[in-house]
Structures are given as C-alpha cells and as structure tokens.
Design a protein around this motif. Structure first.
Motif, PDB file in Angstrom:
ATOM      1  N   ARG A  50      -0.111 -12.260   1.928  1.00  0.00           N
ATOM      2  CA  ARG A  50      -0.651 -13.228   0.971  1.00  0.00           C
ATOM      3  C   ARG A  50       0.325 -14.385   0.746  1.00  0.00           C
ATOM      4  O   ARG A  50      -0.066 -15.492   0.440  1.00  0.00           O
ATOM      5  CB  ARG A  50      -0.906 -12.567  -0.391  1.00  0.00           C
ATOM      6  CG  ARG A  50      -1.800 -11.364  -0.359  1.00  0.00           C
ATOM      7  CD  ARG A  50      -3.202 -11.774   0.040  1.00  0.00           C
ATOM      8  NE  ARG A  50      -4.161 -10.673  -0.154  1.00  0.00           N
ATOM      9  CZ  ARG A  50      -4.219  -9.587   0.582  1.00  0.00           C
ATOM     10  NH1 ARG A  50      -3.375  -9.421   1.584  1.00  0.00           N
ATOM     11  NH2 ARG A  50      -5.130  -8.662   0.353  1.00  0.00           N
ATOM     12  N   ASP A  51       1.617 -14.071   0.856  1.00  0.00           N
ATOM     13  CA  ASP A  51       2.656 -15.054   0.505  1.00  0.00           C
ATOM     14  C   ASP A  51       3.679 -15.219   1.624  1.00  0.00           C
ATOM     15  O   ASP A  51       4.822 -15.555   1.366  1.00  0.00           O
ATOM     16  CB  ASP A  51       3.371 -14.612  -0.779  1.00  0.00           C
ATOM     17  CG  ASP A  51       4.047 -13.251  -0.624  1.00  0.00           C
ATOM     18  OD1 ASP A  51       3.725 -12.534   0.347  1.00  0.00           O
ATOM     19  OD2 ASP A  51       4.904 -12.922  -1.452  1.00  0.00           O
ATOM     20  N   ARG A  81       7.731  -7.255  -6.258  1.00  0.00           N
ATOM     21  CA  ARG A  81       7.674  -8.206  -5.137  1.00  0.00           C
ATOM     22  C   ARG A  81       9.087  -8.551  -4.676  1.00  0.00           C
ATOM     23  O   ARG A  81       9.355  -8.626  -3.475  1.00  0.00           O
ATOM     24  CB  ARG A  81       6.910  -9.485  -5.541  1.00  0.00           C
ATOM     25  CG  ARG A  81       5.502  -9.249  -6.040  1.00  0.00           C
ATOM     26  CD  ARG A  81       4.690 -10.536  -6.068  1.00  0.00           C
ATOM     27  NE  ARG A  81       4.390 -10.996  -4.719  1.00  0.00           N
ATOM     28  CZ  ARG A  81       3.374 -10.563  -3.994  1.00  0.00           C
ATOM     29  NH1 ARG A  81       2.528  -9.692  -4.491  1.00  0.00           N
ATOM     30  NH2 ARG A  81       3.183 -11.006  -2.775  1.00  0.00           N
ATOM     31  N   ARG A 136       0.828  -1.204   0.000  1.00  0.00           N
ATOM     32  CA  ARG A 136       0.000   0.000   0.000  1.00  0.00           C
ATOM     33  C   ARG A 136       0.868   1.262   0.000  1.00  0.00           C
ATOM     34  O   ARG A 136       0.559   2.253  -0.674  1.00  0.00           O
ATOM     35  CB  ARG A 136      -0.921   0.000   1.232  1.00  0.00           C
ATOM     36  CG  ARG A 136      -2.055  -0.996   1.118  1.00  0.00           C
ATOM     37  CD  ARG A 136      -2.849  -1.117   2.402  1.00  0.00           C
ATOM     38  NE  ARG A 136      -3.941  -2.066   2.261  1.00  0.00           N
ATOM     39  CZ  ARG A 136      -5.168  -1.738   1.869  1.00  0.00           C
ATOM     40  NH1 ARG A 136      -5.474  -0.483   1.628  1.00  0.00           N
ATOM     41  NH2 ARG A 136      -6.097  -2.664   1.743  1.00  0.00           N
ATOM     42  N   ARG A 188      -2.999 -14.156 -10.185  1.00  0.00           N
ATOM     43  CA  ARG A 188      -1.737 -13.668 -10.752  1.00  0.00           C
ATOM     44  C   ARG A 188      -0.684 -14.781 -10.775  1.00  0.00           C
ATOM     45  O   ARG A 188      -0.749 -15.731  -9.983  1.00  0.00           O
ATOM     46  CB  ARG A 188      -1.239 -12.461  -9.933  1.00  0.00           C
ATOM     47  CG  ARG A 188      -0.795 -12.838  -8.555  1.00  0.00           C
ATOM     48  CD  ARG A 188      -0.430 -11.636  -7.704  1.00  0.00           C
ATOM     49  NE  ARG A 188      -0.064 -12.073  -6.380  1.00  0.00           N
ATOM     50  CZ  ARG A 188      -0.258 -11.371  -5.282  1.00  0.00           C
ATOM     51  NH1 ARG A 188      -0.825 -10.178  -5.339  1.00  0.00           N
ATOM     52  NH2 ARG A 188       0.123 -11.848  -4.118  1.00  0.00           N
TER      53      ARG A 188
END
Ligand code: DC
Length: 224
Positions: free
Chosen positions: A128-129, A107, A42, A185
């Motif tokens: 998320r990961d 990322r 963000r 994705r």
C-alpha cells in the motif's frame, strides 16, 4: 548489497487488485527478488490472533512484528517454522491485518524488515505504501487498481480455488469497508504516490497487466 543502487519497482494498490500475482510475475521476468509486504501484516495479525494479543495493543503488536520468526521460501511462507501460506489468506486474518495496519508503531517495526529485501539485481515490492514510505526512491512507481466488483469476483475465485467457502456479496461489502479503512487511516493511507503510473486492470488479463508494468519499466530507460 543494499542502498540506492538497487532498483525497486513499487506496486501499490487496493486489496485484490491482482498486485501480488502481477508483482511476482514482473519479478520472475526480470529475475529480481519479490516482496509481498501485505504478507508481513498478515503474519503479524496471525501471530497476534494465535497469541491472543489484543488488536489495539500498539506496543505489544510492534514488539511482536519486530521479532516474528518469518521465512519466505519461493511462494511458501513460514511462521516459527510452520507453513502458513494458505492460512494467512483467510478473510479473518486479512481483516485483522487491515486493523493492525492502522497502527503507526507497528508500521515502523516492519519498515526495516521490508527494506532488507532490497538486494541486487533488483526488487519488485507490492503493498500500500511501497512508493510513498518504504521505497520513496523507487525507480518505477505503479498504482494498480480495478473496480470493486472485479476485485470481489477475483477474490471469490481465489478463495474457492483454495478450498475456502465464500460469498460474493459479503466479499464485496468487506472489500469496500477495507478500502475505506486502508484509504482513510492517518498512517500511510492508500493513495497513488506522486509520480505513480496508474494502471486500471478491470478489463486487462494478468499477462496484459504484467506487460503494462514491464512497458513502463522499459520506458524509464533505467539504468540509462
Ligand atoms: O495486500 P494484502 O491484502 O495482503 O494486505 C493485508 C492488509 O495489510 C491490508 O488490509 C492493508 C495492510 N497493508 C498495509 O497497510 N501496507 C502494506 N504495505 C501492505 C499491506
């Protein structure tokens, strides 16, 4: 101190699953550090919007992410010394964050920044990961989910409480679109990691969800 000796609890899940609140409380209970990895995406999105960096310019966004002057002070978040704690929660910033999060170079640029949070006595990381990519050796992996409707209602309440205007129907639509993008994705898609404990919080209170995570942590028997 960094390295495998520092235990990590990784909590992944879709948007508005409550993982931020839950991860923060688990960290407080254990006296561990807390990483809100979504905030890094963000913050990068906010900086890109402010500096008019196109949201598909992968190398410019990766450079931006690597050099962002970010400070976390308790639950307050600063970008270049200016507080942006509430600003980064706006829907427009979340939407931009979801778009740029699909870019592999970006990322990769955030990877070390996330791993720097791994310090004694332990780290609770949400995103998320966390379990699949950033901390694959996490001592406990949790996939926290809830129905789309329950998550839209929680996000609605949150936004209204923060003084933003919100519409439940459009939130639910946006949330489903973001779920699809995060899950579809090719780089680090949102999926439960192998070995992750799946907790569905649709009908659990925050405290019950925190307890469910702590129970699983105790059950690992760490450090044994
Ligand atoms: O958890 P959040 O809503 O604050 O995350 C904002 C966006 O950042 C979300 O759409 C997906 C992305 N994100 C990610 O791809 N990987 C993470 N570890 C955390 C967030």
């Amino acid at each position: 101190m960094t390295g495998p000796a520092v235990p990590v609890i990784a909590i992944d899940g879709p948007t508005a699953s409550g993982k931020g609140t839950v991860a923060q409380r688990v960290a407080d209970t254990l006296g561990w550090r807390y990483l809100d990895s979504g905030a890094l995406y963000r913050l990068t999105a906010l900086a890109a919007l402010r500096e008019a960096v196109p949201l598909d310019d992968e190398s410019a966004l990766a450079r931006l992410a690597a050099s962002l002057p970010i400070t976390f002070a308790g639950s307050r978040i600063f970008l270049s010394g200016q507080e942006v704690t509430d600003e980064i929660r706006a829907e427009m910033v979340g939407e931009a964050a979801s778009r740029i999060a699909a870019l592999g170079a970006l990322r990769a640029a955030l990877l070390d920044r996330q791993r720097d949070f791994r310090q004694m006595p332990g780290l609770v990381a949400d995103g998320r990961d966390m379990a699949s990519v950033v901390f694959p050796d996490a001592a406990l992996k949790v996939f926290l989910t809830a129905s789309a409707k329950a998550r839209a209602e929680r996000r609605y309440k949150q936004l209204i409480e923060k003084g933003f205007s919100a519409n439940l129907e459009s939130l639910l639509r946006d949330l489903r679109a973001r779920d699809a993008r995060d899950a579809g994705r090719s780089h680090a898609p949102l999926v439960a990691a192998e070995g992750a404990a799946i907790i569905d919080s649709t009908s659990l209170s925050v405290q019950q969800t925190v307890q469910a995570v702590l129970d699983r942590w105790l059950a690992t028997g760490y450090p044994a």
